[in-house]
Design a protein around this motif. Structure first.
Motif, mmCIF file in Angstrom:
data_model
loop_
_atom_site.group_PDB
_atom_site.id
_atom_site.type_symbol
_atom_site.label_atom_id
_atom_site.label_comp_id
_atom_site.label_asym_id
_atom_site.label_seq_id
_atom_site.Cartn_x
_atom_site.Cartn_y
_atom_site.Cartn_z
ATOM 1 N N ASP A 212 0.850 -1.192 0.000
ATOM 2 C CA ASP A 212 0.000 0.000 0.000
ATOM 3 C C ASP A 212 0.886 1.242 0.000
ATOM 4 O O ASP A 212 1.591 1.509 0.975
ATOM 5 C CB ASP A 212 -0.900 -0.022 1.233
ATOM 6 C CG ASP A 212 -1.874 1.146 1.267
ATOM 7 O OD1 ASP A 212 -1.797 2.015 0.386
ATOM 8 O OD2 ASP A 212 -2.707 1.176 2.204
ATOM 9 N N THR A 213 0.863 2.002 -1.086
ATOM 10 C CA THR A 213 1.729 3.178 -1.182
ATOM 11 C C THR A 213 1.271 4.322 -0.284
ATOM 12 O O THR A 213 2.045 5.239 -0.020
ATOM 13 C CB THR A 213 1.808 3.676 -2.635
ATOM 14 O OG1 THR A 213 0.484 3.918 -3.133
ATOM 15 C CG2 THR A 213 2.499 2.653 -3.518
ATOM 16 N N GLU A 214 0.025 4.279 0.170
ATOM 17 C CA GLU A 214 -0.417 5.306 1.110
ATOM 18 C C GLU A 214 0.189 5.054 2.486
ATOM 19 O O GLU A 214 0.548 5.981 3.201
ATOM 20 C CB GLU A 214 -1.952 5.317 1.203
ATOM 21 C CG GLU A 214 -2.641 5.687 -0.101
ATOM 22 C CD GLU A 214 -2.151 7.022 -0.660
ATOM 23 O OE1 GLU A 214 -2.036 7.992 0.120
ATOM 24 O OE2 GLU A 214 -1.882 7.098 -1.877
ATOM 25 N N LYS A 215 0.336 3.793 2.832
ATOM 26 C CA LYS A 215 0.967 3.433 4.103
ATOM 27 C C LYS A 215 2.486 3.525 4.004
ATOM 28 O O LYS A 215 3.164 3.846 4.990
ATOM 29 C CB LYS A 215 0.558 2.013 4.503
ATOM 30 C CG LYS A 215 1.100 1.576 5.853
ATOM 31 C CD LYS A 215 0.590 0.189 6.241
ATOM 32 C CE LYS A 215 1.136 -0.243 7.606
ATOM 33 N NZ LYS A 215 0.633 -1.599 7.986
ATOM 34 N N PRO A 217 4.595 5.577 1.611
ATOM 35 C CA PRO A 217 4.735 6.548 0.507
ATOM 36 C C PRO A 217 6.101 6.538 -0.156
ATOM 37 O O PRO A 217 6.237 6.937 -1.313
ATOM 38 C CB PRO A 217 4.460 7.897 1.190
ATOM 39 C CG PRO A 217 4.654 7.653 2.652
ATOM 40 C CD PRO A 217 4.267 6.232 2.886
ATOM 41 N N LYS A 220 6.512 5.202 -3.670
ATOM 42 C CA LYS A 220 6.101 5.967 -4.846
ATOM 43 C C LYS A 220 7.292 6.562 -5.585
ATOM 44 O O LYS A 220 7.157 6.997 -6.735
ATOM 45 C CB LYS A 220 5.158 7.104 -4.429
ATOM 46 C CG LYS A 220 3.842 6.658 -3.821
ATOM 47 C CD LYS A 220 2.997 7.860 -3.413
ATOM 48 C CE LYS A 220 1.702 7.453 -2.753
ATOM 49 N NZ LYS A 220 0.889 8.637 -2.350
#
Length: 485
Positions: A212-215, A217, A220
Motif C-alpha cells: 500500500d503506497t499510502e501506508k 509513501p 512511490k
C-alpha cells in the motif's frame, strides 16, 4: 528404462549440457538459443523455484538489449538511486548515491543499474527457453567424460550425452564435486579447492506481495533507494529494496543478515550457529529450513519504510521466505576435460557487493562468445576454449569475491573501528575518487559477439569493447548478398 540422447558435435557445433536453471544457466541457454548452439538445460527441482530477494544488475543493460529482454526487465525494475546506512534508531549514518549529488550512473555511463526481484529475472529468462530444452526434476548423480563426449546420469536413471558440460548449479554444485573427484584421481586437484567455503553469516531473504503506497509513501519514488539498518544491540543488518511489478504494483525485496562470529562472542562462544551452517551448507544454497527464529529477532524493530519490520514479513508469502547460509570462495579449478563451471559453482560470493547475478551473466556471455566463434569439438579445442574463458573471467571472479567480503566487513563491523570506517567511507570519499573507481569498472564492456552491438551513451566513453564474431559477420554478409540477389 534408461533414456539416452546422443547429442554429439556432428549437429552444428558443440552440444552444451547445462546443469542448473539459475541466472547463469538460463542466460547461457538463452545465448545458445540466439547463437543456434545445440543445448539442453537440466534442473534438479520439480518446477521453477525462483527464490531470493531483490538484486541489482550492474553493467548488463546493454546485454539485455542485445538479447531482446530489456523492455521487460525495465517493466519489472527500478533504477538504483542510492544506498543509505541507518542505525537501529533509523538515524542516517551515511549515503552512497548513484545519482546526483553523487556520481550519476545514467549520465556517466548511459545506464542506471536495474534493481528487480530475483524471481522476476529468473521467470523472464526461463520464458525465452523452449520447453523441450528445459528439463525439470533432473538431479545429476554422476558424470563421465572421455575424449569424445561427456555423459550425465540423473536420479531418475536417464542419461544425456553431449560435447560440453557446464555446471551452473550453485555453490554446492554436484558437477563440481564430480569434476573434483576426477581431478583428485589424476593428481590435478588444487589444494585450496578441497577446503570448505568460508561461512560467517546467516541470512533470510524474501520479496513481499503488493504494498500500500499510502501506508508506505516511499514506494512511490521513481528510483530504488536501498535502506540498510545496522543493529546496535544485535550483530545484524536488515535491508529493504523497493521494486516494482507492472501488475501488482510496488513491492519490497528484503534481507536480514547475522554475523555469526559476533553473535557467538556475544553469546559467550555458543557455536550452535556454526553447526547449523555446516548442516545447511551440505544440502542446498536455498535451504528451506525455518527462518522464523531470525525474523523474530528484528520483527519489532522500526522499519525505515514505515511501521515495524514485522509488517514487511507479514506481507511476504511464507513460501518465499528462505533462510540461507552466506559463504564465499574462489575456486582455482574451473574446468577439466569437457566439463566447465560457471557462476557460484566456481566463485561463490557474499551478496553485499551486489555482483552475484551480474557476474554469472557476464561469464555466460564470455563462454557463449568463445563457443560460438571457435566451435570446439576435439578435446584439444575444448581445453583451449575453457582456458580462454577462465583467463578472461578469473580476475573478475577474484575481484568480486574480495569486494563482497570487504563490503560485508564494512556493513557488519561493530564498535569504534567499524563506525570510523563507515563514517569515512560514506561521508568523506570525494565524488571524483568514486568516479575513478566506477570508470575503471566500466572501462571494458564486452558484447555478445553474434548479435548486433549496442551503442554506448554517456559522458564516459572508454572505447573498449570486443569485436563481432568473424563467423557471424560472414553469415550476415551471406544473408545480405542473398537478399540482394
Amino acid at each position: 528404462m534408461v533414456f539416452r540422447e546422443n547429442t554429439t558435435a556432428e549437429k552444428s557445433g558443440p552440444t552444451v549440457l547445462i546443469v542448473g536453471a539459475g541466472t547463469g544457466g538460463l542466460m547461457l541457454g538463452l545465448l545458445c538459443e540466439k547463437g543456434n548452439i545445440p543445448y539442453q538445460i537440466f534442473e534438479k527441482s520439480k518446477a521453477l523455484r525462483p527464490l531470493g530477494s531483490a538484486i541489482a544488475l550492474n553493467k548488463v543493460n546493454y546485454l539485455f538489449e542485445q538479447v531482446g529482454i530489456m523492455e521487460e526487465v525495465e517493466a519489472y525494475s527500478k533504477s538504483f538511486g542510492g544506498l543509505h546506512l541507518l542505525d537501529q534508531d533509523l538515524n542516517c549514518q551515511g549515503s552512497f548515491y548513484a545519482r546526483a549529488p553523487g556520481v550519476s550512473q545514467k549520465e556517466a555511463y548511459g545506464y542506471a543499474s536495474p534493481v528487480m526481484a530475483r524471481p522476476d529475472l529468473i521467470r523472464i529468462l526461463a520464458s525465452r527457453i523452449p520447453k523441450e530444452k528445459l528439463h525439470y526434476n533432473k538431479r545429476v548423480i554422476a558424470s563421465h567424460q572421455d575424449d569424445t563426449q561427456v555423459t550425465i546420469t540423473c536420479e531418475d536413471d536417464t542419461t544425456y550425452s553431449g560435447t560440453i558440460l557446464v555446471g551452473t548449479d550453485g555453490a554446492y554444485s554436484s558437477i563440481r564435486q564430480h569434476m573434483f573427484k576426477e581431478l583428485e584421481a589424476v593428481g590435478l586437484m588444487h589444494t585450496s579447492d578441497a577446503e570448505p567455503m568460508q561461512s560467517d553469516y546467516d541470512c533470510v531473504v524474501g520479496v513481499t506481495g503488493a504494498m500500500d503506497t499510502e501506508k508506505y509513501p516511499v514506494l512511490k519514488e521513481e528510483l530504488c533507494e536501498f535502506k540498510i539498518v545496522m543493529g546496535k544491540t544485535l550483530p545484524m543488518t536488515w535491508w529493504f529494496m523497493p521494486v516494482i511489478d507492472p501488475e501488482l504494483g510496488p513491492r519490497v525485496g528484503w534481507m536480514i543478515t547475522k554475523d555469526n562470529n559476533a553473535w557467538n562472542k556475544m553469546n559467550k562462544g555458543n557455536s550452535s550457529s556454526k553447526d547449523d551452517n555446516k548442516t545447511q551448507g551440505s544440502s542446498s544454497d536455498w535451504s528451506a529450513n525455518a527462518a522464523k527464529e531470525m525474523c523474530d529477532l528484528v520483527k519489532d524493530m522500526p522499519c525505515p519504510l514505515g511501521g515495524v519490520v514485522g509488517d514487511i514479513f507479514d506481507k511476504t508469502p511464507k513460501e518465499q521466505i528462505t533462510k540461507v547460509v552466506l559463504e564465499d570462495k574462489l575456486y582455482h579449478n574451473w574446468y577439466h576435460g569437457r566439463t566447465v563451471l560457471l557462476g557460484d559453482a566456481c566463485h561463490k560470493m557474499l551478496p553485499f557487493g551486489g555482483m552475484g547475478a551480474s557476474m554469472a551473466i557476464m561469464s555466460a556471455v564470455a563462454l557463449a562468445n568463445i563457443l560460438y566463434e571457435d566451435l570446439p569439438t576435439t578435446q584439444a579445442e575444448v581445453t583451449k576454449a575453457f582456458k580462454e574463458y577462465y583467463d578472461e573471467r578469473v580476475g573478475w571472479g577474484q575481484q568480486s569475491v574480495d569486494g563482497s567480503r570487504k563490503t560485508a566487513y564494512l556493513m557488519h563491523k561493530q564498535g569504534f573501528v567499524g563506525d570510523m570506517i563507515r563514517r569515512i567511507g560514506f561521508n568523506y570519499i570525494p565524488n571524483w575518487l568514486l568516479k575513478k573507481g566506477t570508470d575503471a569498472y566500466n572501462e571494458y564492456r564486452p558484447h555478445i559477439v553474434f548479435l548486433p552491438f549496442t551503442t554506448f551513451t554517456g559522458t564516459y566513453q572508454s572505447g573498449r569493447t570486443n569485436t563481432p564474431s568473424k563467423r557471424w559477420l560472414a553469415s550476415q554478409n551471406q544473408t545480405t548478398a542473398a537478399v540482394a540477389l
